[in-house]
Design a protein around this motif. Structure first.
Motif, PDB file in Angstrom:
ATOM      1  N   GLN A   1     -75.833   7.313  32.523  1.00 31.10           N
ATOM      2  CA  GLN A   1     -74.864   6.437  33.173  1.00 31.10           C
ATOM      3  C   GLN A   1     -73.544   6.387  32.412  1.00 31.10           C
ATOM      4  N   ASN A   2     -73.604   6.347  31.084  1.00 28.40           N
ATOM      5  CA  ASN A   2     -72.373   6.260  30.300  1.00 28.40           C
ATOM      6  C   ASN A   2     -71.517   7.504  30.486  1.00 28.40           C
ATOM      7  N   LEU A   3     -72.149   8.681  30.485  1.00 24.83           N
ATOM      8  CA  LEU A   3     -71.380   9.906  30.673  1.00 24.83           C
ATOM      9  C   LEU A   3     -70.896  10.020  32.115  1.00 24.83           C
ATOM     10  N   THR A   4     -71.662   9.509  33.058  1.00 31.41           N
ATOM     11  CA  THR A   4     -71.229   9.495  34.455  1.00 31.41           C
ATOM     12  C   THR A   4     -69.931   8.706  34.597  1.00 31.41           C
ATOM     13  N   GLN A   5     -69.849   7.561  33.914  1.00 31.17           N
ATOM     14  CA  GLN A   5     -68.627   6.761  33.956  1.00 31.17           C
ATOM     15  C   GLN A   5     -67.483   7.433  33.212  1.00 31.17           C
ATOM     16  N   ALA A   6     -67.813   8.139  32.159  1.00 31.34           N
ATOM     17  CA  ALA A   6     -66.775   8.705  31.302  1.00 31.34           C
ATOM     18  C   ALA A   6     -66.148   9.976  31.856  1.00 31.34           C
ATOM     19  N   LEU A   7     -66.944  10.813  32.515  1.00 30.88           N
ATOM     20  CA  LEU A   7     -66.498  12.168  32.830  1.00 30.88           C
ATOM     21  C   LEU A   7     -65.173  12.225  33.587  1.00 30.88           C
ATOM     22  N   PRO A   8     -64.948  11.434  34.633  1.00 33.96           N
ATOM     23  CA  PRO A   8     -63.650  11.526  35.326  1.00 33.96           C
ATOM     24  C   PRO A   8     -62.465  11.258  34.406  1.00 33.96           C
ATOM     25  N   GLU A   9     -62.578  10.263  33.517  1.00 33.89           N
ATOM     26  CA  GLU A   9     -61.468   9.959  32.606  1.00 33.89           C
ATOM     27  C   GLU A   9     -61.318  11.028  31.535  1.00 33.89           C
ATOM     28  N   LEU A  10     -62.425  11.594  31.093  1.00 37.83           N
ATOM     29  CA  LEU A  10     -62.358  12.662  30.098  1.00 37.83           C
ATOM     30  C   LEU A  10     -61.643  13.877  30.668  1.00 37.83           C
ATOM     31  N   VAL A  11     -61.994  14.228  31.887  1.00 39.35           N
ATOM     32  CA  VAL A  11     -61.365  15.371  32.545  1.00 39.35           C
ATOM     33  C   VAL A  11     -59.879  15.102  32.775  1.00 39.35           C
ATOM     34  N   ARG A  12     -59.570  13.894  33.215  1.00 43.70           N
ATOM     35  CA  ARG A  12     -58.176  13.550  33.510  1.00 43.70           C
ATOM     36  C   ARG A  12     -57.303  13.597  32.266  1.00 43.70           C
ATOM     37  N   ASN A  13     -57.864  13.256  31.115  1.00 45.22           N
ATOM     38  CA  ASN A  13     -57.074  13.193  29.881  1.00 45.22           C
ATOM     39  C   ASN A  13     -57.158  14.458  29.033  1.00 45.22           C
TER      40      ASN A  13
END
Length: 601
Positions: A84-96
């Protein structure tokens, strides 16, 4: 969602070589859009000077182990499950991401292959050093992160409007980080300061990422760092400013529990340890053992391996026992890394898997590391007082063992017995702060005199006691303050705005000196030397029964106390010690080849 656990069906292909890693790749147009992302898994060789390759690593907490979502991998029919934590993180990680290539352990290591996992873990320090940047996912945005970011934005405006802006803004040549720290710290306690900002900062530091063991390596080895809390971005400067929050500004018990880990982390980032390995690692471990968390006991070793800078040959084996891995790790280091494990069995909180190790295999559990404060690792003054003890006269530990120390749990070391414990005082130092008043110090001196008559302690005063302890706590260099200074017996000209700490009830120098006696006892040796030895495991001579041996071992910068084990040729490590007149190689008169062999069990 709590019952969902999506499997990983993607079939990983073996990595081409031990120097290769996998990376998660996204395309530029996909990262800009942020939706309907597609990913591919690519392999890359860790860069050398002639093979640069830009990528970013991701530091985050796994959280609950269940996979609640998955990503499809381009060119494959399989998917990779995400927590769940990586699911939440991935869009922001990719965007940045600036590079479009991310190293994320959950995705880039085949978690079902213990061999690959062990090897990739062993080279994580190389991975983090090679990355152009680390993206830290602190978790989703909340009211506290929003408020903390608001305070930081207001801080920049406030600093820019001050007369000393040239000294507090990093863009100016006259910038001083120490002046900025003092100025920013003052803002928290200004009359118009809103306490909601202090509360937000304290809750911000309470995020679990700051207590995760792996972050130490990931942050300390990074070239550049970007912290993300949802869409909000924080820089290292931002975190340095938030760190100025006075430690006494806490709001409940939970805040108190989270006030140490982030301070240790930030301080180590600003003041990295230097010097020969593995001393730096030992200093580091003594600082972090009580403050950072790992899910698996073996990871207590692996999470901090990057601090060894390749001086250790240890590679974790997740198919073997915890005991095996800890023993193998101890064998891979110089003897300087080793101290007694006998304290672990006496502590109820010690996990069963970490009990009853060979005496020379440390468990890296915080209380045995700190009780007593280890002389070899800098004791009570590790940060600003380099360890210059040199009891073995710079002679190194030999790794050419006569038997397999991992398999037999018997480690061969070289050195000589230089003395033995004769008598031990019952005096116990258990006050370190304002309660350590002159009457208490005088009582300690009286007890030592009573227990050890005719030994050189007879003429001691409280000044002599503090001089003795202050000398030990200086780590082998001349103390920066005399005992008279520590006891505030010498008048001082205090500058405007400064306060004599002894007057307000806390004397840091005296506290550090007294703390060196924690878990130790004053002794006299057979040859009349004065010293301090571990309380647990040390004993006095009993009639014809000799006391434990004081040994100078090649590769150890301080003497150690050894006691005969149950095996005829075995010795048990009791712990390191201080022996006046033997701390700088004065007693090492033998040739290297003439040293005796001790089998540690």
């Amino acid at each position: 969602m709590g019952d969902v656990d999506l499997p990983t069906t993607y079939e990983y292909t073996p990595l081409p070589s031990p120097n290769h890693i996998r990376l998660l790749h996204t395309h530029n147009d996909e990262r800009e859009n942020g939706s309907n992302l597609t990913f591919s898994i690519v392999t890359a060789e860790l860069p050398t000077h002639d093979k640069p390759f830009k990528f970013e690593t991701v530091s985050y907490t796994w959280g609950a182990p269940k996979r609640v979502s998955s990503i499809a991998v381009h060119g494959s029919a399989g998917v990779i499950g995400l927590t769940q934590n990586l699911t939440q993180a991935l869009p922001e990680l990719v965007r940045n991401s600036k590079t479009g290539y991310l190293w994320i352990d959950q995705l880039c290591i085949n978690q079902s292959d213990p061999g690959e996992k062990a090897h990739q873990v062993s080279i994580m320090s190389r991975i983090y050093k090679a990355a152009s940047r680390v993206l830290v996912w602190l978790g989703p945005e909340d009211d506290h992160s929003v408020m903390a970011k608001q305070w930081l934005n207001e801080l920049e405006i406030w600093l820019a409007g001050r007369d000393d802006a040239l000294r507090t803004l990093p863009s100016h040549e006259s910038y001083s980080w120490s002046i900025r720290m003092l100025v920013v710290r003052s803002k928290w306690v200004l009359p118009d300061a809103d306490p909601k900002h202090a509360l937000a900062a304290r809750r911000f530091w309470g995020r679990r990422w700051f207590r995760r063991g792996w972050v130490c390596q990931e942050l300390l080895l990074s070239r550049e760092v970007l912290f993300l809390a949802g869409t909000a971005q924080f820089s290292m400067q931002d975190l340095s400013d938030l760190q100025t929050l006075p430690p006494d500004m806490v709001f409940d018990k939970e805040d108190m529990e989270h006030t140490t880990a982030y301070n240790t982390l930030m301080t180590l980032k600003r003041f990295p340890f230097t010097g020969t390995q593995p001393l730096r690692f030992l200093q580091f471990m003594a600082q972090v053992a009580s403050e950072f968390e790992t899910t698996e006991l073996v990871d207590r070793l692996c999470a901090f391996l990057g601090m060894l800078n390749s001086t250790s040959t240890f590679v974790p084996d997740y198919t073997r026992s915890v005991r095996y891995n800890y023993t193998a790790f101890a064998v891979s280091l110089d003897f300087l890394s080793l101290w007694s494990a006998i304290i672990d069995a006496k502590i109820s909180s010690t996990p069963e898997q970490l009990k009853d190790f060979p005496s020379w295999v440390p468990s890296w559990t915080w209380l045995p590391l700190l009780a007593p404060c280890r002389l070899a690792a800098g004791a009570t003054r590790a940060y600003f007082n380099p360890v210059t003890w040199n009891a073995a006269a710079s002679r190194r530990h030999s790794h050419d063992h006569a038997e397999d120390a991992v398999a037999t749990e018997r480690l061969h070391v070289r050195g000589r017995i230089i003395d033995r414990i004769a008598r031990i005082s019952s005096a116990k130092i258990d006050r370190y702060f304002s309660d350590a008043d002159p009457a208490y110090l005088d009582a300690l001196v009286a007890q030592i005199k009573s227990d050890l008559p005719g030994s050189g302690y007879d003429t001691w005063t409280r000044t002599d006691l503090v001089h003795f302890l202050n000398t030990i706590s200086a780590n082998g260099s001349p103390p920066k303050q005399s005992a008279e200074d520590v006891l505030s017996l010498v008048p001082k000209a205090w500058g405007e705005g400064l306060v004599n700490n002894a007057v307000v009830g806390y004397n840091e120098a005296l506290s550090s000196s007294l703390s060196i006696g924690r878990g130790r006892r004053f002794v006299v040796t057979e040859q009349g030397r004065r010293g301090m030895v571990p309380f647990v495991g040390s004993r006095a001579r009993e009639g014809d029964v000799e006391g434990p041996a004081v040994v100078v071992v090649h590769g150890c910068c301080v003497p150690i106390v050894l006691e005969r084990g149950s095996e005829e040729d075995g010795w048990v490590v009791v712990g390191d010690c201080y022996v006046k007149g033997a701390m700088h190689g004065e007693v090492v008169t033998w040739d290297v080849g003439d040293a005796d062999t001790f089998v540690l069990v």
